[in-house]
Design a protein around this motif. Structure first.
Motif, PDB file in Angstrom:
ATOM      1  N   GLY A   1       0.818  -1.214   0.000  1.00 48.56           N
ATOM      2  CA  GLY A   1       0.000   0.000   0.000  1.00 48.56           C
ATOM      3  C   GLY A   1       0.849   1.259   0.000  1.00 48.56           C
ATOM      4  N   ILE A   2       1.909   1.270   0.802  1.00 55.61           N
ATOM      5  CA  ILE A   2       2.803   2.427   0.853  1.00 55.61           C
ATOM      6  C   ILE A   2       3.490   2.631  -0.496  1.00 55.61           C
ATOM      7  CG2 ILE A   2       4.966   3.269   1.851  1.00 55.61           C
ATOM      8  CD1 ILE A   2       4.053   2.038   4.510  1.00 55.61           C
ATOM      9  N   ILE A   3       3.969   1.550  -1.089  1.00 53.80           N
ATOM     10  CA  ILE A   3       4.668   1.655  -2.374  1.00 53.80           C
ATOM     11  C   ILE A   3       3.710   2.098  -3.476  1.00 53.80           C
ATOM     12  CG2 ILE A   3       5.846   0.302  -4.158  1.00 53.80           C
ATOM     13  CD1 ILE A   3       7.158  -1.258  -1.822  1.00 53.80           C
ATOM     14  N   LEU A   4       2.489   1.581  -3.489  1.00 55.29           N
ATOM     15  CA  LEU A   4       1.507   2.015  -4.489  1.00 55.29           C
ATOM     16  C   LEU A   4       1.140   3.486  -4.309  1.00 55.29           C
ATOM     17  CD1 LEU A   4      -0.905  -1.051  -4.785  1.00 55.29           C
ATOM     18  CD2 LEU A   4       0.738  -0.218  -6.472  1.00 55.29           C
ATOM     19  N   ALA A   5       0.973   3.925  -3.076  1.00 59.65           N
ATOM     20  CA  ALA A   5       0.654   5.338  -2.821  1.00 59.65           C
ATOM     21  C   ALA A   5       1.794   6.229  -3.301  1.00 59.65           C
ATOM     22  CB  ALA A   5       0.385   5.554  -1.334  1.00 59.65           C
ATOM     23  N   TRP A   6       3.032   5.831  -3.024  1.00 61.28           N
ATOM     24  CA  TRP A   6       4.175   6.619  -3.490  1.00 61.28           C
ATOM     25  C   TRP A   6       4.228   6.639  -5.010  1.00 61.28           C
ATOM     26  CZ3 TRP A   6       8.408   5.574  -6.506  1.00 61.28           C
ATOM     27  CH2 TRP A   6       9.356   6.593  -6.582  1.00 61.28           C
ATOM     28  N   SER A   7       3.969   5.486  -5.644  1.00 58.61           N
ATOM     29  CA  SER A   7       4.001   5.417  -7.106  1.00 58.61           C
ATOM     30  C   SER A   7       2.943   6.318  -7.727  1.00 58.61           C
ATOM     31  CB  SER A   7       3.798   3.974  -7.584  1.00 58.61           C
ATOM     32  OG  SER A   7       4.834   3.161  -7.119  1.00 58.61           O
ATOM     33  N   PHE A   8       1.734   6.300  -7.186  1.00 62.13           N
ATOM     34  CA  PHE A   8       0.678   7.158  -7.712  1.00 62.13           C
ATOM     35  C   PHE A   8       1.006   8.635  -7.489  1.00 62.13           C
ATOM     36  CE2 PHE A   8      -2.235   3.358  -7.253  1.00 62.13           C
ATOM     37  CZ  PHE A   8      -2.288   3.120  -8.620  1.00 62.13           C
ATOM     38  N   SER A   9       1.612   8.966  -6.345  1.00 61.86           N
ATOM     39  CA  SER A   9       1.988  10.369  -6.124  1.00 61.86           C
ATOM     40  C   SER A   9       3.074  10.785  -7.111  1.00 61.86           C
ATOM     41  CB  SER A   9       2.449  10.580  -4.686  1.00 61.86           C
ATOM     42  OG  SER A   9       3.729  10.027  -4.478  1.00 61.86           O
ATOM     43  N   TYR A  10       3.986   9.867  -7.446  1.00 66.39           N
ATOM     44  CA  TYR A  10       5.031  10.168  -8.425  1.00 66.39           C
ATOM     45  C   TYR A  10       4.425  10.408  -9.801  1.00 66.39           C
ATOM     46  CZ  TYR A  10       9.230   9.741 -11.238  1.00 66.39           C
ATOM     47  OH  TYR A  10      10.234   9.976 -12.123  1.00 66.39           O
ATOM     48  N   VAL A  11       3.510   9.541 -10.211  1.00 68.92           N
ATOM     49  CA  VAL A  11       2.854   9.711 -11.509  1.00 68.92           C
ATOM     50  C   VAL A  11       2.080  11.037 -11.540  1.00 68.92           C
ATOM     51  CG1 VAL A  11       1.048   8.766 -13.017  1.00 68.92           C
ATOM     52  CG2 VAL A  11       2.751   7.246 -12.006  1.00 68.92           C
ATOM     53  N   PHE A  12       1.444  11.393 -10.437  1.00 73.58           N
ATOM     54  CA  PHE A  12       0.714  12.656 -10.366  1.00 73.58           C
ATOM     55  C   PHE A  12       1.673  13.838 -10.506  1.00 73.58           C
ATOM     56  CE2 PHE A  12      -0.988  16.197  -7.847  1.00 73.58           C
ATOM     57  CZ  PHE A  12      -2.159  16.427  -8.559  1.00 73.58           C
ATOM     58  N   ARG A  13       2.828  13.776  -9.827  1.00 75.01           N
ATOM     59  CA  ARG A  13       3.810  14.856  -9.928  1.00 75.01           C
ATOM     60  C   ARG A  13       4.375  14.956 -11.335  1.00 75.01           C
ATOM     61  NH1 ARG A  13       8.165  13.606  -6.255  1.00 75.01           N
ATOM     62  NH2 ARG A  13       7.241  11.557  -6.030  1.00 75.01           N
ATOM     63  N   VAL A  14       4.561  13.827 -12.011  1.00 72.68           N
ATOM     64  CA  VAL A  14       5.046  13.853 -13.388  1.00 72.68           C
ATOM     65  C   VAL A  14       3.985  14.481 -14.289  1.00 72.68           C
ATOM     66  CG1 VAL A  14       5.625  12.407 -15.376  1.00 72.68           C
ATOM     67  CG2 VAL A  14       6.634  11.921 -13.155  1.00 72.68           C
ATOM     68  N   ALA A  15       2.734  14.090 -14.111  1.00 70.07           N
ATOM     69  CA  ALA A  15       1.657  14.613 -14.957  1.00 70.07           C
ATOM     70  C   ALA A  15       1.462  16.112 -14.768  1.00 70.07           C
ATOM     71  CB  ALA A  15       0.359  13.874 -14.661  1.00 70.07           C
ATOM     72  N   THR A  16       1.628  16.608 -13.552  1.00 76.44           N
ATOM     73  CA  THR A  16       1.446  18.037 -13.293  1.00 76.44           C
ATOM     74  C   THR A  16       2.741  18.823 -13.433  1.00 76.44           C
ATOM     75  OG1 THR A  16       1.766  17.717 -10.919  1.00 76.44           O
ATOM     76  CG2 THR A  16      -0.505  17.653 -11.748  1.00 76.44           C
ATOM     77  N   LYS A  17       3.831  18.141 -13.813  1.00 74.03           N
ATOM     78  CA  LYS A  17       5.158  18.747 -13.969  1.00 74.03           C
ATOM     79  C   LYS A  17       5.595  19.462 -12.702  1.00 74.03           C
ATOM     80  CE  LYS A  17       4.995  19.093 -18.921  1.00 74.03           C
ATOM     81  NZ  LYS A  17       5.128  19.926 -20.085  1.00 74.03           N
ATOM     82  N   ASN A  18       5.285  18.873 -11.572  1.00 71.70           N
ATOM     83  CA  ASN A  18       5.668  19.421 -10.275  1.00 71.70           C
ATOM     84  C   ASN A  18       6.814  18.591  -9.706  1.00 71.70           C
ATOM     85  OD1 ASN A  18       5.675  20.956  -7.984  1.00 71.70           O
ATOM     86  ND2 ASN A  18       3.914  19.960  -7.065  1.00 71.70           N
ATOM     87  N   MET A  19       7.865  18.468 -10.514  1.00 68.83           N
ATOM     88  CA  MET A  19       9.016  17.664 -10.109  1.00 68.83           C
ATOM     89  C   MET A  19      10.225  18.570  -9.912  1.00 68.83           C
ATOM     90  SD  MET A  19       8.615  14.392 -12.593  1.00 68.83           S
ATOM     91  CE  MET A  19      10.046  13.644 -11.887  1.00 68.83           C
ATOM     92  N   THR A  20      11.212  18.079  -9.248  1.00 68.67           N
ATOM     93  CA  THR A  20      12.404  18.867  -8.946  1.00 68.67           C
ATOM     94  C   THR A  20      13.083  19.350 -10.227  1.00 68.67           C
ATOM     95  OG1 THR A  20      12.727  17.579  -6.948  1.00 68.67           O
ATOM     96  CG2 THR A  20      14.611  18.838  -7.731  1.00 68.67           C
ATOM     97  N   TYR A  21      13.257  18.469 -11.210  1.00 68.86           N
ATOM     98  CA  TYR A  21      13.941  18.846 -12.445  1.00 68.86           C
ATOM     99  C   TYR A  21      13.181  19.936 -13.179  1.00 68.86           C
ATOM    100  CZ  TYR A  21      15.770  18.761 -17.156  1.00 68.86           C
ATOM    101  OH  TYR A  21      16.300  19.140 -18.360  1.00 68.86           O
ATOM    102  N   ALA A  22      11.875  19.791 -13.295  1.00 64.67           N
ATOM    103  CA  ALA A  22      11.076  20.793 -13.998  1.00 64.67           C
ATOM    104  C   ALA A  22      11.150  22.142 -13.283  1.00 64.67           C
ATOM    105  CB  ALA A  22       9.626  20.335 -14.111  1.00 64.67           C
TER     106      ALA A  22
ATOM    107  N   GLN B   1      13.663  23.188 -11.340  1.00 67.56           N
ATOM    108  CA  GLN B   1      15.012  23.712 -11.531  1.00 67.56           C
ATOM    109  C   GLN B   1      15.164  24.321 -12.921  1.00 67.56           C
ATOM    110  OE1 GLN B   1      17.448  20.293 -10.744  1.00 67.56           O
ATOM    111  NE2 GLN B   1      17.683  20.779  -8.571  1.00 67.56           N
ATOM    112  N   LEU B   2      14.605  23.666 -13.935  1.00 67.65           N
ATOM    113  CA  LEU B   2      14.673  24.177 -15.292  1.00 67.65           C
ATOM    114  C   LEU B   2      13.936  25.509 -15.406  1.00 67.65           C
ATOM    115  CD1 LEU B   2      15.645  23.616 -18.157  1.00 67.65           C
ATOM    116  CD2 LEU B   2      13.506  22.386 -18.562  1.00 67.65           C
ATOM    117  N   LYS B   3      12.776  25.610 -14.796  1.00 65.36           N
ATOM    118  CA  LYS B   3      12.008  26.860 -14.811  1.00 65.36           C
ATOM    119  C   LYS B   3      12.776  27.975 -14.107  1.00 65.36           C
ATOM    120  CE  LYS B   3       7.727  28.857 -13.146  1.00 65.36           C
ATOM    121  NZ  LYS B   3       6.623  28.701 -12.224  1.00 65.36           N
ATOM    122  N   ASP B   4      13.360  27.678 -12.945  1.00 67.36           N
ATOM    123  CA  ASP B   4      14.143  28.676 -12.208  1.00 67.36           C
ATOM    124  C   ASP B   4      15.349  29.139 -13.016  1.00 67.36           C
ATOM    125  OD1 ASP B   4      12.351  28.423 -10.127  1.00 67.36           O
ATOM    126  OD2 ASP B   4      13.667  27.149  -8.908  1.00 67.36           O
ATOM    127  N   TYR B   5      16.001  28.204 -13.710  1.00 70.27           N
ATOM    128  CA  TYR B   5      17.160  28.546 -14.525  1.00 70.27           C
ATOM    129  C   TYR B   5      16.759  29.457 -15.677  1.00 70.27           C
ATOM    130  CZ  TYR B   5      20.992  28.061 -17.827  1.00 70.27           C
ATOM    131  OH  TYR B   5      22.000  28.321 -18.711  1.00 70.27           O
TER     132      TYR B   5
END
Length: 106
Positions: free
Chosen positions: A44-65, A67-71
């Motif tokens: 359950g913990i791993i699935l919740a983390w995976s879904f939160s990761y997919v959500f962050r990728v879909a909304t482009k709310n990731m560290t790399y994105a 950092q790129l915007k700030d740059y």
């Protein structure tokens, strides 16, 4: 994410599973039931983390994105700071002209 972060997360997840197993076992469940429920908790913990990761990728709310915007913003701000007052006035005039043209077209 650094390698040490991944190792730390793995150790924490392993510890949560072990603590869940020991907690369920001390609550009165037998070894098999405690193992099944602790595995269910981990899955359950791993699935919740995976879904939160997919959500962050879909909304482009990731560290790399971010950092790129700030740059990009820093580069544009530096270019703006390097403009002379005459160049800045010319740029502002061009922007106003484009706004006026787009306002007439709609």
């Amino acid at each position: 994410m650094r390698r040490i972060d991944v190792i730390s997360i793995g150790v924490v997840v392993f510890a949560i599973g072990g603590a869940g197993y020991l907690g369920l076992k001390s609550a009165g469940l037998d070894n098999i039931s405690a193992g099944i429920w602790s595995q269910l908790l981990l899955v359950g913990i791993i699935l919740a983390w995976s879904f939160s990761y997919v959500f962050r990728v879909a909304t482009k709310n990731m560290t790399y994105a971010q950092q790129l915007k700030d740059y990009e913003e820093a580069v544009l701000q530096k270019r703006l700071d390097e403009l002379t007052p005459a160049q800045l006035a010319q740029l502002q005039a061009e922007i106003e002209q484009e706004r006026a043209q787009s306002g007439n077209n709609t």
